[in-house]
Write a protein that holds these residues in place. Sequence first.
Motif, PDB file in Angstrom:
ATOM      1  N   GLU A  70       0.727  -1.198  -0.136  1.00 12.78           N
ATOM      2  CA  GLU A  70       0.183   0.103   0.088  1.00 12.78           C
ATOM      3  C   GLU A  70       0.799   1.204   0.070  1.00 12.78           C
ATOM      4  OE1 GLU A  70      -2.575  -0.476   3.220  1.00 12.78           O
ATOM      5  OE2 GLU A  70      -3.680  -2.419   2.514  1.00 12.78           O
ATOM      6  N   SER A  71       0.458   2.302  -0.536  1.00  9.29           N
ATOM      7  CA  SER A  71       1.349   3.498  -0.998  1.00  9.29           C
ATOM      8  C   SER A  71       1.576   4.215   0.311  1.00  9.29           C
ATOM      9  CB  SER A  71       0.376   4.528  -1.767  1.00  9.29           C
ATOM     10  OG  SER A  71      -0.847   4.951  -1.097  1.00  9.29           O
ATOM     11  N   ASP A  72       0.852   4.212   1.411  1.00  5.64           N
ATOM     12  CA  ASP A  72       1.266   4.798   2.681  1.00  5.64           C
ATOM     13  C   ASP A  72       2.071   3.711   3.571  1.00  5.64           C
ATOM     14  OD1 ASP A  72      -0.982   3.111   3.147  1.00  5.64           O
ATOM     15  OD2 ASP A  72      -1.971   4.563   4.530  1.00  5.64           O
ATOM     16  N   SER A  73       2.183   2.683   3.114  1.00 11.79           N
ATOM     17  CA  SER A  73       2.979   1.570   4.005  1.00 11.79           C
ATOM     18  C   SER A  73       4.354   2.122   4.529  1.00 11.79           C
ATOM     19  CB  SER A  73       3.241   0.408   3.372  1.00 11.79           C
ATOM     20  OG  SER A  73       3.982  -0.676   4.089  1.00 11.79           O
ATOM     21  N   GLU A  74       4.874   1.975   5.609  1.00 14.14           N
ATOM     22  CA  GLU A  74       6.095   2.338   6.318  1.00 14.14           C
ATOM     23  C   GLU A  74       7.233   1.193   6.501  1.00 14.14           C
ATOM     24  OE1 GLU A  74       5.551   4.921   9.713  1.00 14.14           O
ATOM     25  OE2 GLU A  74       4.595   6.484   8.209  1.00 14.14           O
ATOM     26  N   THR A  75       6.506   0.088   5.926  1.00 15.12           N
ATOM     27  CA  THR A  75       7.129  -1.327   6.213  1.00 15.12           C
ATOM     28  C   THR A  75       8.623  -1.274   5.611  1.00 15.12           C
ATOM     29  OG1 THR A  75       5.158  -2.605   5.864  1.00 15.12           O
ATOM     30  CG2 THR A  75       7.081  -3.873   5.937  1.00 15.12           C
ATOM     31  N   LYS A  76       9.514  -1.687   6.660  1.00 17.92           N
ATOM     32  CA  LYS A  76      11.044  -1.775   6.461  1.00 17.92           C
ATOM     33  C   LYS A  76      11.288  -2.883   6.035  1.00 17.92           C
ATOM     34  CE  LYS A  76      15.600  -1.221   8.699  1.00 17.92           C
ATOM     35  NZ  LYS A  76      15.932  -0.091   7.712  1.00 17.92           N
ATOM     36  N   ALA A  77      11.797  -3.262   4.619  1.00 15.27           N
ATOM     37  CA  ALA A  77      12.213  -4.506   4.025  1.00 15.27           C
ATOM     38  C   ALA A  77      13.871  -4.615   4.138  1.00 15.27           C
ATOM     39  CB  ALA A  77      11.871  -4.528   2.690  1.00 15.27           C
ATOM     40  N   VAL A  78      14.046  -5.958   5.073  1.00 17.43           N
ATOM     41  CA  VAL A  78      15.558  -6.198   5.264  1.00 17.43           C
ATOM     42  C   VAL A  78      15.702  -7.575   4.558  1.00 17.43           C
ATOM     43  CG1 VAL A  78      17.137  -6.651   6.986  1.00 17.43           C
ATOM     44  CG2 VAL A  78      15.209  -4.917   7.200  1.00 17.43           C
ATOM     45  N   GLU A  79      17.010  -7.523   3.830  1.00 17.33           N
ATOM     46  CA  GLU A  79      17.396  -8.829   3.068  1.00 17.33           C
ATOM     47  C   GLU A  79      18.339  -9.536   4.356  1.00 17.33           C
ATOM     48  OE1 GLU A  79      19.481 -10.328  -0.904  1.00 17.33           O
ATOM     49  OE2 GLU A  79      19.765  -8.201  -0.322  1.00 17.33           O
ATOM     50  N   VAL A  80      17.877 -10.465   5.006  1.00 19.08           N
ATOM     51  CA  VAL A  80      18.746 -11.079   6.215  1.00 19.08           C
ATOM     52  C   VAL A  80      19.989 -11.443   6.216  1.00 19.08           C
ATOM     53  CG1 VAL A  80      16.676 -10.837   7.527  1.00 19.08           C
ATOM     54  CG2 VAL A  80      17.511 -13.073   6.728  1.00 19.08           C
ATOM     55  N   SER A  81      20.208 -12.089   4.819  1.00 16.55           N
ATOM     56  CA  SER A  81      21.371 -12.879   4.497  1.00 16.55           C
ATOM     57  C   SER A  81      22.760 -11.922   3.978  1.00 16.55           C
ATOM     58  CB  SER A  81      21.326 -13.757   3.240  1.00 16.55           C
ATOM     59  OG  SER A  81      20.922 -13.142   1.908  1.00 16.55           O
ATOM     60  N   SER A 109      17.574  -4.974  12.577  1.00 23.78           N
ATOM     61  CA  SER A 109      16.266  -4.656  12.017  1.00 23.78           C
ATOM     62  C   SER A 109      15.432  -4.402  13.124  1.00 23.78           C
ATOM     63  CB  SER A 109      15.903  -5.502  10.935  1.00 23.78           C
ATOM     64  OG  SER A 109      15.473  -6.771  11.516  1.00 23.78           O
ATOM     65  N   LEU A 110      15.386  -5.093  14.211  1.00 18.05           N
ATOM     66  CA  LEU A 110      14.205  -4.955  15.204  1.00 18.05           C
ATOM     67  C   LEU A 110      14.754  -3.516  15.998  1.00 18.05           C
ATOM     68  CD1 LEU A 110      13.652  -8.595  16.423  1.00 18.05           C
ATOM     69  CD2 LEU A 110      12.170  -7.186  15.440  1.00 18.05           C
ATOM     70  N   ILE A 111      15.839  -3.445  16.300  1.00 16.58           N
ATOM     71  CA  ILE A 111      16.397  -2.352  17.056  1.00 16.58           C
ATOM     72  C   ILE A 111      15.946  -0.876  16.158  1.00 16.58           C
ATOM     73  CG2 ILE A 111      18.295  -0.986  17.877  1.00 16.58           C
ATOM     74  CD1 ILE A 111      19.437  -3.609  18.804  1.00 16.58           C
ATOM     75  N   ALA A 112      16.126  -1.079  14.806  1.00 15.15           N
ATOM     76  CA  ALA A 112      16.026   0.266  13.953  1.00 15.15           C
ATOM     77  C   ALA A 112      14.380   0.573  13.996  1.00 15.15           C
ATOM     78  CB  ALA A 112      16.342  -0.148  12.358  1.00 15.15           C
ATOM     79  N   VAL A 113      13.591  -0.341  14.117  1.00 16.68           N
ATOM     80  CA  VAL A 113      12.171  -0.060  14.157  1.00 16.68           C
ATOM     81  C   VAL A 113      11.516   0.215  15.480  1.00 16.68           C
ATOM     82  CG1 VAL A 113      11.794  -0.942  11.923  1.00 16.68           C
ATOM     83  CG2 VAL A 113      11.270  -2.217  13.820  1.00 16.68           C
ATOM     84  N   ASP A 114      12.083  -0.415  16.452  1.00 14.81           N
ATOM     85  CA  ASP A 114      11.763  -0.093  17.774  1.00 14.81           C
ATOM     86  C   ASP A 114      12.991   0.000  18.853  1.00 14.81           C
ATOM     87  OD1 ASP A 114       9.866  -0.450  20.094  1.00 14.81           O
ATOM     88  OD2 ASP A 114      10.229  -2.800  19.821  1.00 14.81           O
ATOM     89  N   PRO A 115      13.618   1.051  18.826  1.00 15.47           N
ATOM     90  CA  PRO A 115      14.773   1.208  19.597  1.00 15.47           C
ATOM     91  C   PRO A 115      14.373   1.314  21.266  1.00 15.47           C
ATOM     92  CG  PRO A 115      13.848   3.315  18.544  1.00 15.47           C
ATOM     93  CD  PRO A 115      13.530   2.328  17.852  1.00 15.47           C
ATOM     94  N   ALA A 116      13.132   1.458  21.472  1.00 10.56           N
ATOM     95  CA  ALA A 116      12.508   1.569  23.082  1.00 10.56           C
ATOM     96  C   ALA A 116      12.901   0.138  23.557  1.00 10.56           C
ATOM     97  CB  ALA A 116      11.204   1.778  23.081  1.00 10.56           C
ATOM     98  N   HIS A 117      12.891  -0.836  22.945  1.00 10.06           N
ATOM     99  CA  HIS A 117      13.183  -2.271  23.302  1.00 10.06           C
ATOM    100  C   HIS A 117      14.473  -2.982  22.878  1.00 10.06           C
ATOM    101  CE1 HIS A 117       8.787  -2.075  23.456  1.00 10.06           C
ATOM    102  NE2 HIS A 117       8.697  -2.485  24.699  1.00 10.06           N
ATOM    103  N   LYS A 118      15.314  -2.013  22.859  1.00  9.25           N
ATOM    104  CA  LYS A 118      16.821  -2.405  22.476  1.00  9.25           C
ATOM    105  C   LYS A 118      17.306  -3.378  23.313  1.00  9.25           C
ATOM    106  CE  LYS A 118      21.553  -0.550  21.251  1.00  9.25           C
ATOM    107  NZ  LYS A 118      22.269   0.499  20.951  1.00  9.25           N
ATOM    108  N   ALA A 119      17.228  -3.103  24.420  1.00 11.13           N
ATOM    109  CA  ALA A 119      17.945  -3.941  25.428  1.00 11.13           C
ATOM    110  C   ALA A 119      17.386  -5.526  25.606  1.00 11.13           C
ATOM    111  CB  ALA A 119      17.683  -3.233  27.030  1.00 11.13           C
ATOM    112  N   GLY A 120      15.958  -5.448  25.379  1.00 12.40           N
ATOM    113  CA  GLY A 120      15.548  -6.907  25.153  1.00 12.40           C
ATOM    114  C   GLY A 120      15.812  -7.575  24.038  1.00 12.40           C
ATOM    115  N   TYR A 121      15.867  -6.769  22.773  1.00 17.00           N
ATOM    116  CA  TYR A 121      16.426  -7.397  21.582  1.00 17.00           C
ATOM    117  C   TYR A 121      17.985  -8.088  21.802  1.00 17.00           C
ATOM    118  CZ  TYR A 121      12.054  -5.463  19.632  1.00 17.00           C
ATOM    119  OH  TYR A 121      10.707  -5.123  19.622  1.00 17.00           O
ATOM    120  N   GLU A 122      18.887  -7.215  22.120  1.00 12.22           N
ATOM    121  CA  GLU A 122      20.142  -7.398  22.621  1.00 12.22           C
ATOM    122  C   GLU A 122      20.340  -8.752  23.481  1.00 12.22           C
ATOM    123  OE1 GLU A 122      22.821  -6.212  21.307  1.00 12.22           O
ATOM    124  OE2 GLU A 122      22.544  -3.926  20.767  1.00 12.22           O
TER     125      GLU A 122
END
Length: 327
Positions: A109-120, A177-190
Amino acid sequence: MSFKGLHRGLLIALALPVLLMLAACSTKSSGNIVEGKVNVVTTFYPIYEFAGEIGGEDVNAINLLPVGVEPHDWTPRSQDIINTSKAQLFLYNGAGLEGWVPNFLKSLESDSETKAVEVSQGVDYIMTDEEDGHDHGEAEAAENHAAEGSSDSLHTDPHTWVSPKSALIMAENIKESLIAVDPAHKAGYEERYNKLAERLQALDSKFETELAKMPNKEIVVSHQAFSYLARDYGLTQHAIMGLSPDSEPRGQDLVNLAALVKEEGIRYIFFEELVSDKLAKTLAGEAGVETMVLNPVEGLTEAQEKNGDNYFTLMEKNLQNLILALQ
């Protein structure tokens, strides 16, 4: 049996349909967007598992690939486009595995803010210059280097996750990629990533230690999915079929493989539970050897999911089968 008779028998096997029965992780494969969480859409099982482990309770992971579908040939539905348009992250393997991704992203959708990441990204890609994707050993693979250009090359081997070394790179990309879109939960992701990384490093060390002890290094597999595993742990892969498990081998390739099996004293032909084993069993029968499972971990069967299997349990089983075959 003469080579002429073998050739005829293998050609008959080639005429049989290759039944693809891959069931890539059924859990949440048709999931829905959840408000208040980081919605992460993944393209197939290993990425889904790692995203769920690193994301924990902060993430709602949706795996696109439904039960009974092979990831090389799958294409998304309209509902997948809708869900992905509303998600924060879209994680895909890349390296040519999901050829549908460029058009899929254009369809969001044109208003989508989805971040696409190629994980390899960051994995030292293995390239093949053979258009049919057949592997005739890893001699030239050792000289292949990372693909600096398009990762969608038809000749890039996409099976990066099958080596724990590459899986570790992929897991780190997912964490970042998770930290980039949700820095508030960085500690948990790390924290959760560090636990996952420790397990992957331990698995890597176990593969290195155990396979280094093996007197034999040659493996014959049904589907050219183990190049990264072979490169990283000193093995030589010979594949019946190419990069895609439904690619058709040439009769002469099978005759040559049968000869190789006898000459090298190879005792097992590896096949996959999720792809037809007819060709592997035909080759094994003609060469007078047995068959055994080597799993490319593209997805779980319903039985494996019920048993609580995951990337680690399947890779541990792979290692035990390799040890048995290479003794």
